[in-house]
Scaffold this active site. Structure first.
Site, PDB file in Angstrom:
ATOM      1  N   ASN A 110       0.795  -1.223   0.000  1.00 36.22           N
ATOM      2  CA  ASN A 110       0.000   0.000   0.000  1.00 36.22           C
ATOM      3  C   ASN A 110       0.829   1.276   0.000  1.00 36.22           C
ATOM      4  O   ASN A 110       0.313   2.354   0.299  1.00 36.22           O
ATOM      5  CB  ASN A 110      -0.965   0.001   1.191  1.00 36.22           C
ATOM      6  CG  ASN A 110      -1.857  -1.214   1.181  1.00 36.22           C
ATOM      7  OD1 ASN A 110      -1.770  -2.050   2.078  1.00 36.22           O
ATOM      8  ND2 ASN A 110      -2.694  -1.366   0.161  1.00 36.22           N
ATOM      9  N   ILE A 117       0.902   6.801   0.191  1.00 31.97           N
ATOM     10  CA  ILE A 117       0.235   5.744   0.946  1.00 31.97           C
ATOM     11  C   ILE A 117      -1.221   5.627   0.529  1.00 31.97           C
ATOM     12  O   ILE A 117      -1.916   6.630   0.388  1.00 31.97           O
ATOM     13  CB  ILE A 117       0.285   6.067   2.464  1.00 31.97           C
ATOM     14  CG1 ILE A 117       1.734   6.271   2.909  1.00 31.97           C
ATOM     15  CG2 ILE A 117      -0.408   4.990   3.273  1.00 31.97           C
ATOM     16  CD1 ILE A 117       1.872   7.008   4.219  1.00 31.97           C
ATOM     17  N   CYS A 118      -1.681   4.401   0.342  1.00 26.45           N
ATOM     18  CA  CYS A 118      -3.086   4.135   0.077  1.00 26.45           C
ATOM     19  C   CYS A 118      -3.708   3.657   1.385  1.00 26.45           C
ATOM     20  O   CYS A 118      -3.535   2.510   1.786  1.00 26.45           O
ATOM     21  CB  CYS A 118      -3.248   3.081  -1.018  1.00 26.45           C
ATOM     22  SG  CYS A 118      -4.971   2.753  -1.426  1.00 26.45           S
ATOM     23  N   LEU A 119      -4.375   4.578   2.077  1.00 26.63           N
ATOM     24  CA  LEU A 119      -5.030   4.280   3.346  1.00 26.63           C
ATOM     25  C   LEU A 119      -6.291   5.129   3.406  1.00 26.63           C
ATOM     26  O   LEU A 119      -6.211   6.364   3.328  1.00 26.63           O
ATOM     27  CB  LEU A 119      -4.101   4.600   4.518  1.00 26.63           C
ATOM     28  CG  LEU A 119      -4.622   4.300   5.922  1.00 26.63           C
ATOM     29  CD1 LEU A 119      -4.901   2.812   6.105  1.00 26.63           C
ATOM     30  CD2 LEU A 119      -3.641   4.797   6.972  1.00 26.63           C
ATOM     31  N   SER A 150      -6.413  -3.145  -2.646  1.00 26.44           N
ATOM     32  CA  SER A 150      -6.183  -1.810  -3.185  1.00 26.44           C
ATOM     33  C   SER A 150      -4.690  -1.475  -3.136  1.00 26.44           C
ATOM     34  O   SER A 150      -4.272  -0.531  -2.472  1.00 26.44           O
ATOM     35  CB  SER A 150      -6.984  -0.792  -2.369  1.00 26.44           C
ATOM     36  OG  SER A 150      -6.792   0.499  -2.856  1.00 26.44           O
TER      37      SER A 150
END
Length: 181
Positions: A110, A117-119, A150
């Protein structure tokens, strides 16, 4: 750290002094709510931070720019590693999320190679109830529980699911590269 009282009767926090309007003398682009909230969060982090995380405003005095660290959780490929991050807060914080980037290169499903960052809590799931400590603890948790549905790094997501030994080798190789620089 010493605390002093000045004309505003607000304690200095790490070199940041609130003015009578609630804004910050340093980091003057912070809105009054953002400055007050960030000063409160700094005090909380200084007095009762969770283990394995830390965060402080930047040394240049900009209250909207912070540096942070998280330690990799035990029983994950990141155990024993420490990662540096940057936080950039919008002037309407806490009503909008900070921009958070990994500054230490990391191999993770992620996180891309630029440190983005994918959060979800840093995007569409953000609420003003979250704070710096919440974000850092969520990122620490993400190190052991990535969201492979994701991914920003597809290869890392695939290795996490299918070849944990190779994944761990890539994590250590990526970290070893930065230690040699």
């Amino acid at each position: 750290m010493s605390y002093s009282m000045e004309d505003s009767q607000t304690p200095a926090l790490g070199g940041f002094q609130a003015n009578k309007l609630g804004g910050a003398r340093k980091g003057a682009d912070a809105g009054p709510n953002a400055a007050k909230r960030l000063q409160t969060e700094l005090m909380q982090l200084m007095t009762s931070a969770a283990p394995g995380i830390s965060a402080f405003p930047s040394a240049d005095g900009d209250l909207l720019m912070w540096g942070a660290t998280i330690e990799g959780p035990e029983d994950t490929p990141y155990s024993g590693l420490t990662f540096k991050l940057s936080f950039e807060f919008p002037s309407n914080y806490p009503y909008a999320p900070p921009t958070v980037l990994f500054r230490t290169p990391i191999y993770h499903p992620n996180v891309d190679f630029s440190g983005r960052i994918c959060l979800d809590i840093l995007k569409d799931k953000w609420t003003a109830a979250y704070n710096i400590q919440t974000v850092l603890l969520s990122l620490q948790s993400l190190l052991g529980e990535p969201n492979n549905a994701s991914p920003l790094n597809g290869e890392a997501a695939e290795l996490w699911d299918n070849d944990p030994a190779v994944f761990k080798t890539k994590v250590m190789d990526r970290h070893k590269d930065i230690e040699e620089d």
